[in-house]
Design a protein around this motif. Structure first.
Motif, mmCIF file in Angstrom:
data_model
loop_
_atom_site.group_PDB
_atom_site.id
_atom_site.type_symbol
_atom_site.label_atom_id
_atom_site.label_comp_id
_atom_site.label_asym_id
_atom_site.label_seq_id
_atom_site.Cartn_x
_atom_site.Cartn_y
_atom_site.Cartn_z
ATOM 1 N N MET A 195 -2.386 11.399 5.714
ATOM 2 C CA MET A 195 -2.601 10.810 4.412
ATOM 3 C C MET A 195 -1.287 10.273 3.849
ATOM 4 S SD MET A 195 -4.774 10.800 1.609
ATOM 5 C CE MET A 195 -4.572 10.712 -0.123
ATOM 6 N N TYR A 196 -0.205 11.030 3.947
ATOM 7 C CA TYR A 196 1.056 10.607 3.354
ATOM 8 C C TYR A 196 1.663 9.422 4.091
ATOM 9 C CZ TYR A 196 0.635 14.949 0.856
ATOM 10 O OH TYR A 196 0.173 15.963 0.062
ATOM 11 N N LYS A 197 1.478 9.374 5.417
ATOM 12 C CA LYS A 197 2.022 8.255 6.174
ATOM 13 C C LYS A 197 1.333 6.958 5.788
ATOM 14 C CE LYS A 197 3.728 9.299 10.465
ATOM 15 N NZ LYS A 197 3.562 9.536 11.882
ATOM 16 N N VAL A 198 0.043 7.014 5.556
ATOM 17 C CA VAL A 198 -0.696 5.814 5.151
ATOM 18 C C VAL A 198 -0.205 5.331 3.791
ATOM 19 C CG1 VAL A 198 -2.964 4.905 4.547
ATOM 20 C CG2 VAL A 198 -2.716 6.399 6.524
ATOM 21 N N ALA A 199 -0.014 6.257 2.875
ATOM 22 C CA ALA A 199 0.490 5.895 1.550
ATOM 23 C C ALA A 199 1.872 5.258 1.656
ATOM 24 C CB ALA A 199 0.531 7.124 0.652
ATOM 25 N N LEU A 200 2.724 5.803 2.497
ATOM 26 C CA LEU A 200 4.056 5.243 2.694
ATOM 27 C C LEU A 200 3.975 3.851 3.303
ATOM 28 C CD1 LEU A 200 7.102 5.649 2.517
ATOM 29 C CD2 LEU A 200 7.005 6.713 4.773
ATOM 30 N N ASP A 201 3.068 3.641 4.241
ATOM 31 C CA ASP A 201 2.884 2.319 4.848
ATOM 32 C C ASP A 201 2.453 1.287 3.810
ATOM 33 O OD1 ASP A 201 3.598 3.243 7.338
ATOM 34 O OD2 ASP A 201 1.539 3.499 8.037
ATOM 35 N N PHE A 202 1.503 1.644 2.968
ATOM 36 C CA PHE A 202 1.036 0.708 1.944
ATOM 37 C C PHE A 202 2.118 0.439 0.900
ATOM 38 C CE2 PHE A 202 -3.301 1.774 3.409
ATOM 39 C CZ PHE A 202 -3.756 0.480 3.585
ATOM 40 N N LEU A 203 2.852 1.456 0.502
ATOM 41 C CA LEU A 203 3.931 1.278 -0.464
ATOM 42 C C LEU A 203 5.007 0.361 0.114
ATOM 43 C CD1 LEU A 203 5.102 2.067 -3.217
ATOM 44 C CD2 LEU A 203 6.202 4.001 -2.074
ATOM 45 N N THR A 204 5.350 0.577 1.367
ATOM 46 C CA THR A 204 6.352 -0.257 2.028
ATOM 47 C C THR A 204 5.883 -1.709 2.106
ATOM 48 O OG1 THR A 204 7.087 1.627 3.337
ATOM 49 C CG2 THR A 204 7.702 -0.548 4.132
ATOM 50 N N ALA A 205 4.624 -1.920 2.477
ATOM 51 C CA ALA A 205 4.087 -3.278 2.561
ATOM 52 C C ALA A 205 4.082 -3.955 1.194
ATOM 53 C CB ALA A 205 2.679 -3.240 3.147
ATOM 54 N N THR A 206 3.726 -3.214 0.173
ATOM 55 C CA THR A 206 3.707 -3.784 -1.188
ATOM 56 C C THR A 206 5.106 -4.181 -1.629
ATOM 57 O OG1 THR A 206 1.784 -2.448 -1.758
ATOM 58 C CG2 THR A 206 3.065 -3.343 -3.583
ATOM 59 N N TRP A 207 6.071 -3.294 -1.427
ATOM 60 C CA TRP A 207 7.445 -3.613 -1.804
ATOM 61 C C TRP A 207 7.968 -4.797 -1.004
ATOM 62 C CZ3 TRP A 207 9.807 1.982 -2.024
ATOM 63 C CH2 TRP A 207 9.475 2.564 -3.242
ATOM 64 N N ALA A 208 7.624 -4.853 0.278
ATOM 65 C CA ALA A 208 8.090 -5.953 1.124
ATOM 66 C C ALA A 208 7.585 -7.292 0.600
ATOM 67 C CB ALA A 208 7.641 -5.727 2.562
ATOM 68 N N VAL A 209 6.319 -7.349 0.218
ATOM 69 C CA VAL A 209 5.744 -8.592 -0.310
ATOM 70 C C VAL A 209 6.392 -8.964 -1.644
ATOM 71 C CG1 VAL A 209 3.630 -9.624 -1.227
ATOM 72 C CG2 VAL A 209 3.560 -8.346 0.917
ATOM 73 N N GLU A 210 6.599 -7.982 -2.502
ATOM 74 C CA GLU A 210 7.158 -8.252 -3.829
ATOM 75 C C GLU A 210 8.641 -8.630 -3.783
ATOM 76 O OE1 GLU A 210 6.392 -5.085 -6.555
ATOM 77 O OE2 GLU A 210 4.214 -5.327 -6.417
ATOM 78 N N LEU A 211 9.393 -8.048 -2.857
ATOM 79 C CA LEU A 211 10.836 -8.268 -2.827
ATOM 80 C C LEU A 211 11.280 -9.344 -1.848
ATOM 81 C CD1 LEU A 211 11.975 -4.538 -3.093
ATOM 82 C CD2 LEU A 211 11.917 -6.264 -4.896
ATOM 83 N N ALA A 212 10.395 -9.816 -0.985
ATOM 84 C CA ALA A 212 10.747 -10.849 -0.009
ATOM 85 C C ALA A 212 11.284 -12.118 -0.663
ATOM 86 C CB ALA A 212 9.548 -11.164 0.888
ATOM 87 N N PRO A 213 10.696 -12.605 -1.755
ATOM 88 C CA PRO A 213 11.243 -13.819 -2.376
ATOM 89 C C PRO A 213 12.697 -13.676 -2.844
ATOM 90 C CG PRO A 213 9.048 -13.375 -3.232
ATOM 91 C CD PRO A 213 9.454 -12.186 -2.412
ATOM 92 N N LYS A 214 13.139 -12.451 -3.068
ATOM 93 C CA LYS A 214 14.517 -12.210 -3.511
ATOM 94 C C LYS A 214 15.462 -11.978 -2.334
ATOM 95 C CE LYS A 214 12.957 -10.259 -7.838
ATOM 96 N NZ LYS A 214 12.955 -9.123 -8.740
#
Length: 50
Positions: A1-20
């Motif tokens: 469960m925790y690994k999945v949450a970490l994967d989704f959090l990482t993907a979300t941050w990657a999408v949000e911070l990629a333009p910067k």
């Protein structure tokens, strides 16, 4: 469960911070069989499937 949450959090941050120009990487280690412990304990617990 925790690994999945970490994967989704990482993907979300990657999408949000990629333009910067920021890259986001995460490490989520798992259970590893070693000579000291060839069979991880979770395999012996009834009702647990991994």
């Amino acid at each position: 469960m925790y690994k999945v949450a970490l994967d989704f959090l990482t993907a979300t941050w990657a999408v949000e911070l990629a333009p910067k120009g920021v890259r986001v990487v995460s490490v989520a280690p798992g259970i590893t069989a070693t000579p000291c412990c060839p069979t991880p304990r979770y395999r012996r617990w009834p009702g647990v499937s991994m």
